[in-house]
Each structure stands twice: as structure tokens, then as C-alpha cells.
Scaffold this active site. Structure first.
Site, PDB file in Angstrom:
ATOM      1  N   LYS A  45       2.489  12.952   4.568  1.00 28.68           N
ATOM      2  CA  LYS A  45       2.273  11.487   4.520  1.00 28.68           C
ATOM      3  C   LYS A  45       2.663  10.829   5.835  1.00 28.68           C
ATOM      4  O   LYS A  45       2.642   9.616   5.959  1.00 28.68           O
ATOM      5  CB  LYS A  45       3.077  10.874   3.366  1.00 28.68           C
ATOM      6  CG  LYS A  45       2.659  11.371   1.994  1.00 28.68           C
ATOM      7  CD  LYS A  45       3.236  10.477   0.900  1.00 28.68           C
ATOM      8  CE  LYS A  45       4.375  11.142   0.198  1.00 28.68           C
ATOM      9  NZ  LYS A  45       4.912  10.340  -0.911  1.00 28.68           N
ATOM     10  N   LYS A  47       5.324  10.126   6.934  1.00 29.48           N
ATOM     11  CA  LYS A  47       6.386   9.137   6.700  1.00 29.48           C
ATOM     12  C   LYS A  47       7.716   9.743   7.128  1.00 29.48           C
ATOM     13  O   LYS A  47       8.047  10.861   6.729  1.00 29.48           O
ATOM     14  CB  LYS A  47       6.496   8.814   5.203  1.00 29.48           C
ATOM     15  CG  LYS A  47       5.476   7.852   4.630  1.00 29.48           C
ATOM     16  CD  LYS A  47       5.854   7.540   3.174  1.00 29.48           C
ATOM     17  CE  LYS A  47       4.953   6.502   2.550  1.00 29.48           C
ATOM     18  NZ  LYS A  47       5.366   6.161   1.167  1.00 29.48           N
TER      19      LYS A  47
END
Ligand code: C2G
Length: 129
Positions: A45, A47
Site C-alpha cells: 500500500k 504506506k
């Protein structure tokens, strides 16, 4: 016992996450949260979490709606998770609307409206001003 599962990063935990968890729990008696590991977040992701997996797990376990926290390590684990934990209902925010409909063969799939005005990105942006 009706069992519910949901997935997420839950970094910089905020009331949008809590709203989701509270509503998810209303679909059953036992709520499992599959929490994205630091590696999954970064590799899948892109992230970078502020809090580590262990810290995010600790926070989630303190929430009254949450009964069990398990690691989310890969996208594909949902099918086996639903089987292994005898899940009746899969719940996600509607930013994922339709993305997990393949689970409908195994369990109820519910997409709930997100809490509109809050996000981890928003918090980070506001703090940087
Ligand atoms: N959420 C919400 N309202 C917000 C922010 C988040 O309802 N304002 C919900 C999301 O829709 C999601 C859950 O809270 O259902 C967790 O959000 P994230 O941590 O951002 O989850 P995400 O990174 O989308 O990971 O395999 C699925 C992924 O792991 C989902």
C-alpha cells in the site's frame, strides 16, 4: 455466535476508524480485525505507518468493539481467514465498494459509508501546517 471481520491499517487511530469498528460490530457478536503489518503496508500500500504494528495492535485491542486482532500479511488471505475464523460477515468502508465481492460466495459482504471529513492523511497534512 455471529462473527465479523474487517481489515485495515488503522494508523493514527481516529474517530473515523472507531465509527467503522462500532458499526461493524453491530453485524455480530465477535469482531476480528485483520491489521495490516508494517511490511504489508509498505510493500502493498506504499504506506509508511507512524505507529508500528505492535503499537497499532495494542490500540485496537483496547477498543470495546474489537475481540481479536490478527495480522494482515497479504491481499489473498481473506478467503482463508473467512474459512478459518468461521466468519459470517465481512465489513469494509465503502472506499472499497465492490473490491471484495468475491467473498460473497463465503459470507455476507458489507460496505459501510466512510466518515467523510477525517483521514490519517488529513491529520498529517493539518499537523504540517
Ligand atoms: N475508514 C472510515 N472512515 C474514515 C477512514 C477510514 O470508515 N474516515 C475505514 C476504512 O474504509 C477502512 C477502515 O476504516 O474500512 C480502516 O481504514 P484504513 O486503515 O485506511 O484501511 P486501508 O488502508 O484502506 O486498508 O485489505 C484491506 C486493506 O487492508 C484496507
Amino acid at each position: 455466535m455471529k462473527r465479523v471481520i474487517t481489515y485495515g491499517t488503522f494508523d493514527l487511530l481516529h474517530y473515523g476508524h472507531i465509527n467503522l469498528l462500532r458499526r461493524a460490530k453491530q453485524y455480530g457478536d465477535y469482531l476480528i480485525v485483520a491489521l495490516s503489518t508494517d511490511e504489508f503496508n509498505w510493500n502493498e500500500k506504499q504506506k509508511k505507518c507512524y505507529f508500528s504494528y505492535e503499537k497499532r495492535k495494542q490500540l485496537l485491542e483496547a477498543i470495546r468493539y474489537v475481540d481479536l486482532v490478527i495480522p494482515e500479511e497479504k491481499w489473498e488471505q481473506k478467503v482463508t481467514d473467512v474459512k478459518e475464523y468461521h466468519v459470517d460477515t465481512f465489513v469494509m468502508g465503502d472506499d472499497w465498494e465492490g473490491k471484495f465481492d468475491f467473498l460473497k460466495e463465503q459470507c455476507e459482504v458489507v460496505y459501510l459509508p466512510r466518515t467523510p471529513e477525517i483521514s490519517t492523511t488529513q491529520i498529517k497534512n493539518d499537523l504540517n501546517q
